[in-house]
Design an enzyme around this catalytic site. Structure first.
Site, PDB file in Angstrom:
ATOM      1  CE  LYS A  59      54.077  27.311  46.678  1.00  6.15           C
ATOM      2  NZ  LYS A  59      53.493  26.487  47.718  1.00  6.15           N
ATOM      3  CD  GLN A 103      52.949  26.154  51.360  1.00  6.11           C
ATOM      4  OE1 GLN A 103      52.592  26.349  50.204  1.00  6.11           O
ATOM      5  NE2 GLN A 103      54.152  25.686  51.647  1.00  6.11           N
ATOM      6  CG  ASP A 126      50.909  21.237  45.928  1.00  2.00           C
ATOM      7  OD1 ASP A 126      51.980  21.675  45.477  1.00  2.00           O
ATOM      8  OD2 ASP A 126      50.344  21.700  46.934  1.00  2.00           O
TER       9      ASP A 126
HETATM   10  N1  GUN Z   1      55.214  22.663  51.796  1.00  2.00           N
HETATM   11  C1  GUN Z   1      56.491  22.521  51.374  1.00  2.00           C
HETATM   12  N2  GUN Z   1      56.523  22.316  50.042  1.00  2.00           N
HETATM   13  C2  GUN Z   1      55.242  22.327  49.605  1.00  2.00           C
HETATM   14  C3  GUN Z   1      54.639  22.182  48.320  1.00  2.00           C
HETATM   15  O1  GUN Z   1      55.281  21.974  47.296  1.00  2.00           O
HETATM   16  N3  GUN Z   1      53.265  22.276  48.301  1.00  2.00           N
HETATM   17  C4  GUN Z   1      52.528  22.477  49.420  1.00  2.00           C
HETATM   18  N4  GUN Z   1      51.196  22.533  49.288  1.00  2.00           N
HETATM   19  N5  GUN Z   1      53.071  22.619  50.629  1.00  2.00           N
HETATM   20  C5  GUN Z   1      54.413  22.549  50.709  1.00  2.00           C
END
Ligand code: GUN
Length: 300
Positions: A59, A103, A126
Site C-alpha cells: 500500500k 490493518q 476501508d
Molecule cells: N486485512 C486483510 N485485508 C484487509 C483490508 O482490506 N484492510 C485491512 N485494514 N486489513 C486487512
C-alpha cells in the site's frame, strides 16, 4: 474441443490496476496544481504478522508511486486497546490525514469491532465502520471495502454481464464475502445478479457452485475450488492468496488462490490469476478511496 480452444480469458488485475494508478496519478497532479495539496493515507500496523507487513508495504509503495502521501504507524503486539484507541483518535483529528486504515487482524487482546467503531466514518477508507456498511446496504454514498470494490471495478472494466446471472459467493467475511454479495445484488451495473452465499455450514456446496454463472471464491483454503465444482463458461473470481511449498520455484514457495487455476481455467470463460488478479485490484481500490476522501466525494 482442443485445450487451446478451451482457454479462458485472464482477468488481468495487474494491467487494470496499472491503468487505475495512472488515472489517480493524473488526478493527484491536478490536485497539487489546483490546491497545492496531496492526498494523505495513513496505515496502522500492529505486531509483526508477515502477511500484514507485506500488505502495508504494498500500500505504501503504491501510494508513493501515484503521489499520495503515505504514513505508517507501527506498534508492537503488546500495545493496549486503550493505546490503540488513542492512536485512532489522533488520526481522526489530524486534518493533514484524509483517510486511514487499521490493518487486520489485530492481536487477540484487542477488540477489533471496538477499534473499527472508533474510526471516524469520514476517514474510514476501508469501509469497515458500521455507518459505511449501512450506507452501502442502503445504496447511499459510502466508502466500499477495497477488495469487493476492486472486484466490481474489474467486472465493469472487462464489461462482464452480471444482470440476472447467478452469482455464488464462497465465504461470508465482513471484509469480502458479505459486502460483495450485497454489491452484486444491488440495482446497478455491474450488479442485478441473483446471489447465493455459501459458508462452512452449507450443505451440498458443490451442487450450488456448479450452478454459478459467476463464482467468487473467498473461502481462505488453497485450491479449494476444483474443475468439477465449476459450470462450463463460468466467470471465476479468486480472492484467496496462500503461500504454499513448491518444487517449481527456486524459493521453494509459490502463491496460489482458493481456486485450482490449472484445472478450472480450462473450463471457465474468465478467471483471475493469483498473483496478479484481485490482490492488485484491492490496492488500486484503496487508492481510489483515498482520492475520494481527499476530494470530499463521499461525505460532503
Ligand atoms: N486485512 C486483510 N485485508 C484487509 C483490508 O482490506 N484492510 C485491512 N485494514 N486489513 C486487512
Amino acid at each position: 474441443m482442443s485445450d487451446k480452444k478451451k482457454k479462458s480469458i485472464i482477468l488481468d488485475g495487474k494491467l487494470l490496476s496499472n491503468q487505475i494508478k495512472e488515472e489517480i496519478k493524473a488526478e493527484v497532479a491536478q490536485m497539487i496544481d489546483r490546491e497545492d495539496k496531496s492526498p494523505h493515507l495513513a496505515a496502522v500496523l500492529i505486531g509483526d504478522d508477515a502477511a500484514s507487513d507485506t500488505y502495508v508495504k504494498s500500500k505504501e509503495k503504491a501510494s508513493k508511486a501515484v503521489g499520495i502521501i503515505s504514513s505508517v504507524y507501527r506498534h508492537k503486539s503488546d500495545i493496549t486497546e486503550k493505546e490503540l484507541l488513542q492512536i485512532v483518535d489522533f488520526l481522526n483529528k489530524d486534518d493533514e490525514i484524509d483517510g486511514f486504515i487499521v490493518q487486520l487482524p489485530l492481536p487477540d487482546h484487542i477488540d477489533e469491532n471496538k477499534i473499527i467503531e472508533a474510526i471516524d466514518p469520514k476517514k474510514d477508507i476501508d469501509g469497515f465502520h458500521p455507518i459505511n456498511i449501512g450506507r452501502m446496504v442502503a445504496g447511499l454514498p459510502a466508502y466500499l471495502p477495497a477488495t469487493p470494490q476492486g472486484i466490481m471495478e474489474m467486472l465493469k472494466r472487462y464489461e462482464i454481464d452480471t444482470e440476472g446471472k447467478h452469482c455464488v459467493v464462497l465465504g461470508r467475511s465482513n471484509i469480502v464475502g458479505t459486502p460483495i454479495s450485497i454489491l452484486m445484488s444491488r440495482k446497478a451495473k455491474p450488479g442485478n445478479a441473483t446471489v447465493t452465499i455459501c459458508h462452512s455450514r452449507t450443505k451440498n456446496l458443490e451442487a450450488i457452485t456448479r450452478q454459478a454463472d459467476i463464482l467468487i471464491a473467498a473461502i481462505g483454503k488453497p485450491h479449494f475450488v476444483k474443475a468439477d465444482m465449476v459450470k462450463d463458461k463460468a466467470v471465476v473470481i479468486d480472492v484467496g492468496i496462500h503461500r504454499i511449498k513448491s518444487e517449481e520455484t527456486t524459493s521453494g514457495y509459490k502463491l496460489v488462490g482458493d481456486v485450482d487455476f490449472d484445472g478450472v481455467s480450462k473450463k471457465c470463460s474468465h478467471i483471475t490469476p493469483v498473483p496478479g488478479g484481485v490482490g492488485r485490484m484491492t490496492i488500486a481500490s484503496l487508492l481510489m478511496n483515498t482520492m475520494k476522501a481527499a476530494k470530499g466525494e463521499v461525505y460532503f
